[in-house]
Design a protein around this motif. Structure first.
Motif, PDB file in Angstrom:
ATOM      1  N   PHE A 181      -8.921   8.441   6.526  1.00  0.00           N
ATOM      2  CA  PHE A 181     -10.044   7.606   6.495  1.00  0.00           C
ATOM      3  C   PHE A 181     -10.900   8.076   6.729  1.00  0.00           C
ATOM      4  O   PHE A 181     -10.843   8.457   8.082  1.00  0.00           O
ATOM      5  N   THR A 182     -11.993   7.772   5.867  1.00  0.00           N
ATOM      6  CA  THR A 182     -13.666   8.029   6.064  1.00  0.00           C
ATOM      7  C   THR A 182     -14.069   7.466   7.569  1.00  0.00           C
ATOM      8  O   THR A 182     -13.182   6.094   8.194  1.00  0.00           O
ATOM      9  N   GLU A 183     -14.693   7.841   8.118  1.00  0.00           N
ATOM     10  CA  GLU A 183     -14.923   7.001   9.514  1.00  0.00           C
ATOM     11  C   GLU A 183     -16.261   6.632   9.194  1.00  0.00           C
ATOM     12  O   GLU A 183     -17.826   6.420   7.994  1.00  0.00           O
ATOM     13  N   ALA A 184     -16.682   5.156   9.922  1.00  0.00           N
ATOM     14  CA  ALA A 184     -17.982   3.994   9.389  1.00  0.00           C
ATOM     15  C   ALA A 184     -17.392   3.773   8.221  1.00  0.00           C
ATOM     16  O   ALA A 184     -18.516   3.414   7.221  1.00  0.00           O
ATOM     17  N   GLY A 185     -16.325   3.225   7.868  1.00  0.00           N
ATOM     18  CA  GLY A 185     -15.477   2.360   6.830  1.00  0.00           C
ATOM     19  C   GLY A 185     -14.474   2.426   6.829  1.00  0.00           C
ATOM     20  O   GLY A 185     -13.635   3.050   8.116  1.00  0.00           O
ATOM     21  N   SER A 186     -13.471   1.955   5.916  1.00  0.00           N
ATOM     22  CA  SER A 186     -12.175   1.759   5.647  1.00  0.00           C
ATOM     23  C   SER A 186     -11.932   2.866   4.713  1.00  0.00           C
ATOM     24  O   SER A 186     -10.651   2.499   4.404  1.00  0.00           O
ATOM     25  N   MET A 187     -12.771   3.573   4.434  1.00  0.00           N
ATOM     26  CA  MET A 187     -11.829   4.265   2.814  1.00  0.00           C
ATOM     27  C   MET A 187     -10.614   4.781   3.470  1.00  0.00           C
ATOM     28  O   MET A 187     -11.080   5.766   4.021  1.00  0.00           O
ATOM     29  N   SER A 188      -9.623   5.215   2.051  1.00  0.00           N
ATOM     30  CA  SER A 188      -8.855   6.171   2.564  1.00  0.00           C
ATOM     31  C   SER A 188      -9.180   7.409   1.513  1.00  0.00           C
ATOM     32  O   SER A 188      -9.148   7.457   0.404  1.00  0.00           O
ATOM     33  N   LEU A 189      -8.870   8.644   2.175  1.00  0.00           N
ATOM     34  CA  LEU A 189      -9.054   9.476   1.564  1.00  0.00           C
ATOM     35  C   LEU A 189      -8.715  11.025   1.279  1.00  0.00           C
ATOM     36  O   LEU A 189      -8.538  12.071   0.866  1.00  0.00           O
ATOM     37  N   HIS A 233      -7.184  25.970  16.908  1.00  0.00           N
ATOM     38  CA  HIS A 233      -6.746  23.897  16.912  1.00  0.00           C
ATOM     39  C   HIS A 233      -6.000  23.883  15.863  1.00  0.00           C
ATOM     40  O   HIS A 233      -5.895  22.774  14.814  1.00  0.00           O
ATOM     41  N   PRO A 234      -4.477  24.952  16.457  1.00  0.00           N
ATOM     42  CA  PRO A 234      -2.993  24.571  15.660  1.00  0.00           C
ATOM     43  C   PRO A 234      -2.578  22.954  15.092  1.00  0.00           C
ATOM     44  O   PRO A 234      -2.306  23.213  13.145  1.00  0.00           O
ATOM     45  N   GLU A 235      -2.725  22.206  15.520  1.00  0.00           N
ATOM     46  CA  GLU A 235      -2.909  20.805  15.354  1.00  0.00           C
ATOM     47  C   GLU A 235      -3.597  19.973  14.516  1.00  0.00           C
ATOM     48  O   GLU A 235      -3.222  19.235  13.846  1.00  0.00           O
ATOM     49  N   ILE A 236      -4.470  20.028  14.760  1.00  0.00           N
ATOM     50  CA  ILE A 236      -5.683  19.505  13.517  1.00  0.00           C
ATOM     51  C   ILE A 236      -5.358  19.286  11.764  1.00  0.00           C
ATOM     52  O   ILE A 236      -5.251  18.042  11.816  1.00  0.00           O
ATOM     53  N   GLY A 237      -5.055  20.066  11.783  1.00  0.00           N
ATOM     54  CA  GLY A 237      -4.275  20.209   9.688  1.00  0.00           C
ATOM     55  C   GLY A 237      -2.856  19.115   9.470  1.00  0.00           C
ATOM     56  O   GLY A 237      -2.967  18.562   8.968  1.00  0.00           O
ATOM     57  N   PRO A 238      -1.478  20.429  10.625  1.00  0.00           N
ATOM     58  CA  PRO A 238      -0.349  18.728  10.511  1.00  0.00           C
ATOM     59  C   PRO A 238      -0.306  17.528  11.292  1.00  0.00           C
ATOM     60  O   PRO A 238      -0.379  16.572   9.610  1.00  0.00           O
ATOM     61  N   HIS A 239      -1.412  17.191  11.737  1.00  0.00           N
ATOM     62  CA  HIS A 239      -1.502  16.057  12.256  1.00  0.00           C
ATOM     63  C   HIS A 239      -2.327  14.670  10.986  1.00  0.00           C
ATOM     64  O   HIS A 239      -2.649  14.250  10.573  1.00  0.00           O
ATOM     65  N   PHE A 240      -3.505  15.808  10.516  1.00  0.00           N
ATOM     66  CA  PHE A 240      -4.059  15.238   9.763  1.00  0.00           C
ATOM     67  C   PHE A 240      -3.587  14.395   8.274  1.00  0.00           C
ATOM     68  O   PHE A 240      -3.306  13.602   7.411  1.00  0.00           O
ATOM     69  N   GLU A 241      -2.326  15.555   7.758  1.00  0.00           N
ATOM     70  CA  GLU A 241      -1.551  15.635   6.658  1.00  0.00           C
ATOM     71  C   GLU A 241      -0.338  14.624   6.770  1.00  0.00           C
ATOM     72  O   GLU A 241      -0.321  13.456   5.837  1.00  0.00           O
ATOM     73  N   ALA A 242      -0.195  14.677   7.813  1.00  0.00           N
ATOM     74  CA  ALA A 242       0.629  13.397   8.806  1.00  0.00           C
ATOM     75  C   ALA A 242       0.381  11.806   8.125  1.00  0.00           C
ATOM     76  O   ALA A 242       1.241  11.330   8.139  1.00  0.00           O
ATOM     77  N   GLY A 243      -1.093  11.698   8.931  1.00  0.00           N
ATOM     78  CA  GLY A 243      -1.111  10.233   8.732  1.00  0.00           C
ATOM     79  C   GLY A 243      -1.337   9.287  10.132  1.00  0.00           C
ATOM     80  O   GLY A 243       0.205   9.709  10.648  1.00  0.00           O
ATOM     81  N   PRO A 244      -1.591   8.558  10.134  1.00  0.00           N
ATOM     82  CA  PRO A 244      -0.982   7.561  11.366  1.00  0.00           C
ATOM     83  C   PRO A 244       0.344   7.638  11.714  1.00  0.00           C
ATOM     84  O   PRO A 244       0.590   7.214  12.888  1.00  0.00           O
ATOM     85  N   ARG A 299       0.474  -1.045  -0.035  1.00  0.00           N
ATOM     86  CA  ARG A 299       0.053  -0.206  -0.309  1.00  0.00           C
ATOM     87  C   ARG A 299       0.703   1.590  -0.031  1.00  0.00           C
ATOM     88  O   ARG A 299       1.782   0.929  -0.191  1.00  0.00           O
ATOM     89  N   GLU A 300       0.166   2.496   0.115  1.00  0.00           N
ATOM     90  CA  GLU A 300       0.463   3.557  -0.004  1.00  0.00           C
ATOM     91  C   GLU A 300       0.503   4.369   0.927  1.00  0.00           C
ATOM     92  O   GLU A 300      -0.575   3.934   1.898  1.00  0.00           O
ATOM     93  N   ALA A 301       1.453   5.622   1.580  1.00  0.00           N
ATOM     94  CA  ALA A 301       0.602   6.117   1.888  1.00  0.00           C
ATOM     95  C   ALA A 301      -0.623   6.720   2.521  1.00  0.00           C
ATOM     96  O   ALA A 301      -1.033   7.173   1.206  1.00  0.00           O
ATOM     97  N   PRO A 302      -1.747   7.545   3.412  1.00  0.00           N
ATOM     98  CA  PRO A 302      -1.338   6.982   4.730  1.00  0.00           C
ATOM     99  C   PRO A 302      -1.269   5.898   4.920  1.00  0.00           C
ATOM    100  O   PRO A 302      -0.907   5.469   6.814  1.00  0.00           O
ATOM    101  N   HIS A 303      -1.034   4.337   5.051  1.00  0.00           N
ATOM    102  CA  HIS A 303      -1.150   3.434   5.550  1.00  0.00           C
ATOM    103  C   HIS A 303      -0.539   3.272   6.354  1.00  0.00           C
ATOM    104  O   HIS A 303       0.653   4.522   6.370  1.00  0.00           O
ATOM    105  N   ALA A 304      -0.720   2.845   7.417  1.00  0.00           N
ATOM    106  CA  ALA A 304       0.205   2.469   8.621  1.00  0.00           C
ATOM    107  C   ALA A 304      -0.080   1.418   9.662  1.00  0.00           C
ATOM    108  O   ALA A 304      -0.878   0.400  10.239  1.00  0.00           O
ATOM    109  N   GLY A 305       0.813   0.404   8.617  1.00  0.00           N
ATOM    110  CA  GLY A 305       0.378  -1.318   9.449  1.00  0.00           C
ATOM    111  C   GLY A 305      -1.249  -1.655  10.042  1.00  0.00           C
ATOM    112  O   GLY A 305      -2.382  -2.036   9.168  1.00  0.00           O
ATOM    113  N   LEU A 306      -1.398  -2.592  10.844  1.00  0.00           N
ATOM    114  CA  LEU A 306      -2.138  -2.601  11.300  1.00  0.00           C
ATOM    115  C   LEU A 306      -3.816  -1.509  11.507  1.00  0.00           C
ATOM    116  O   LEU A 306      -5.247  -1.471  11.508  1.00  0.00           O
ATOM    117  N   LEU A 307      -2.764  -0.214  11.768  1.00  0.00           N
ATOM    118  CA  LEU A 307      -4.301   0.769  12.494  1.00  0.00           C
ATOM    119  C   LEU A 307      -5.039   0.975  11.323  1.00  0.00           C
ATOM    120  O   LEU A 307      -6.047   1.792  12.035  1.00  0.00           O
TER     121      LEU A 307
END
Length: 552
Positions: free
Chosen positions: A404-412, A467-478, A328-336
């Motif tokens: 990743f979408t809530e109530a689902g496993s689809m990458s956004l 909420h300055p952390e939300i955007g960077p954390h979203f882009e960084a991914g798990p 797989r590619e980013a933003p995937h991270a193992g079993l998470l």
């Protein structure tokens, strides 16, 4: 555990007040400091590492020994039974039992009994009305379609008038015989209503239609405009839920556990369980993500396969025991970011909370003092009274799962972050659909007309200056969340604490003011674990602790 501590304290007190009293033998010492007989050590080790008691020959082999040989421990750790036990251990951490509904009336297959012969059809009223007219409750008639023929221009089944219902006149086609995708025997066929058995791959809407153009029949938006769309070749676009769903659910669980196998057998680092991009698919999983996931209505879990999920292997649905590895590619991270985890914990907050519990050993507790610097009513939970104490910690972590979408496993990952208006948002998918927009996006309130508000991905709703952390954390991914906790050593420390509790059937004593403090011993094992990253070696070190050989 508290009673055990009190008993130990009593033992220490007795020894301190009567130092001149000689104990007759080791058997009269406080039971907390007495080692188990070697036969009981063998039994305990076998149950913990293999899930079964030793046989008579194994007892006889250690009967005259003073301690268990290292070779026996090596044998247990290398056994397939240990692989199963370590799977069970991770299941207890991750609750690997996702069971989402995978079908709905738009593409599930039902059967109608026509003169004792079951015939498959899709029960959706809208599509049935498009096919046959009337109120949409009718199916085909008990006649082979070959006897009625096909329209030479459209290629669709020819129908016969059947009468009228409350909605008007309705007609019916016949049935055809089809080899279905879920049957391994190519000679085995089932009867299917001819409209539902159509194999057309695409449909085209004419100029002037809001959705003019060519679209796929295998999609949730193959609307009631698409009379030429049926269940596709071998009924691949539809599913009998009772056949498909159990196999897909089992495969989702097995997919995660195969990742556990790879990172607990000593060949791959254990921390890779949370960092690898590798994933495995078998026939039911590959088939589901190729044909069925994108057909689910917006009210159910959204699992549509995306480019970041890697290429799907070309497997038949019946290849249940064939597993193929995919990168797989980013933003995937193992079993998470496996469907089994994302569908078991269906909100980003739930995913973040399970990550904290399973891999950081952190739990939320209510504050001991009243919070006055808060808002009684607010959609922003980091400001609302009672909620904010936990959510100030939780929301920035939940943002890591935002792709990743809530109530689902689809990458956004490849979705637009924002649309300027609701109309533009509805056009974000073809054919356009406002429900799709509402499923994945949310309006950002401002002073403008509601129809002109920008629409942003729901996970970015509060990505602002407050909420300055939300955007960077979203882009960084798990992956970035995991990287920080692995590099700090916390991941390995908590893994050792969890393994200790699993093997000892109690939590470790991490209070340095007590006489049976176990923190130093666990810290040493965790430090070594961080270097070798082999969970089997960590288990070996834990079962060699004196505490493991003592009376429980």
């Amino acid at each position: 555990m508290k009673s055990k501590r009190r008993w130990q304290a009593l033992c220490f007190a007795l020894l301190a007040t009567a130092p001149s009293v000689a104990l007759a033998d080791e058997g009269e010492q406080c039971f907390l400091h007495r080692e188990l007989p070697v036969e009981r050590q063998l039994r305990r080790l076998s149950i913990d590492l293999r899930g079964t008691v030793p046989d008579v020959a194994e007892y006889d082999a250690v009967a005259k020994l003073s301690e268990l040989p290292d070779a026996l421990l090596d044998e247990y750790l290398a056994s397939d039974a240990f692989r199963v036990q370590i799977r069970r251990y991770h299941e207890s951490l991750l609750w690997t039992n996702p069971a989402p509904a995978l079908a709905d009336v738009g593409f599930s297959l039902s059967t109608v009994n026509l003169d004792g012969s079951p015939v498959y059809y899709v029960p959706g009223q809208g599509k049935s009305a498009l096919f046959r007219g009337g109120d949409g409750t009718h199916t085909c008639q008990n006649k082979p379609q070959d006897a009625l023929g096909y329209d030479p221009v459209t290629g669709m089944p020819i129908v016969e008038p059947m009468g009228n219902d409350a909605a008007g006149a309705w007609s019916a086609e016949g049935w055809v015989e089809v080899h279905p995708f879920w049957e391994a025997d190519p000679a085995k066929k089932v009867k299917v209503c001819a409209f539902d058995a159509q194999t057309t791959a695409t449909y085209t809407l004419p100029p002037g239609d809001p959705d003019a153009g060519t679209h796929s029949c295998d999609h949730l938006l193959a609307t009631n405009k698409a009379k030429s769309c049926g269940c596709g070749p071998e009924l691949s676009y539809c599913m009998p839920a009772g056949v498909v769903q159990p196999l897909v659910h089992a495969a989702l669980r097995e997919q995660l556990l195969r990742l556990v196998d790879e990172h607990t057998d000593g060949t791959q680092p254990y921390s890779g369980l949370l960092t690898t991009k590798r994933v495995h698919y078998n026939g039911p999983l590959a088939f589901y993500f190729k044909y069925h996931a994108q057909r689910q209505t917006l009210s159910r879990t959204q699992n549509e396969h995306q480019a970041s999920d890697g290429p799907l292997p070309d497997l038949a649905f019946t290849d249940v025991d064939t597993w193929v590895a995919v990168e797989r590619e980013a933003p995937h991270a193992g079993l998470l970011t496996l469907p089994a985890f994302l569908l078991r914990f269906q909100t980003n907050r739930g995913r973040a909370n399970r990550y904290r519990i399973a891999f950081l050993g952190q739990y939320f507790q209510p504050p001991s003092t009243k919070d006055t610097n808060c808002a009684k009513e607010s959609d922003d939970l980091t400001r609302r009274c009672v909620c904010r104490n936990c959510h100030l910690t939780l929301e920035p972590i939940a943002a890591y799962f935002g792709q990743f979408t809530e109530a689902g496993s689809m990458s956004l990952r490849d979705f637009a972050r924002e649309y300027p208006t609701r109309k533009a948002c509805a056009k974000g998918i073809a054919p356009q659909n406002a429900g799709w927009c509402d499923r994945h996006y949310v309006a950002i309130p401002d002073e403008t007309d509601p129809d002109l508000r920008p629409y942003t991905l729901k996970a970015l709703q509060y990505a602002d200056d407050e909420h300055p952390e939300i955007g960077p954390h979203f882009e960084a991914g798990p992956a970035d969340l995991v990287k920080a906790d692995i590099e700090s050593g916390r991941f390995h420390e908590v893994a050792i604490e969890h393994l200790f509790s699993y093997l000892m059937k109690r939590e470790p004593n991490l209070d340095p003011t007590t006489g049976d403090y176990e923190g130093d011993a666990l810290a040493k094992i965790a430090a070594d674990f961080r270097v070798h990253d082999d969970i089997r070696q960590a288990v070996r070190d834990l079962v060699k602790l004196p505490a493991y050989r003592r009376m429980p």
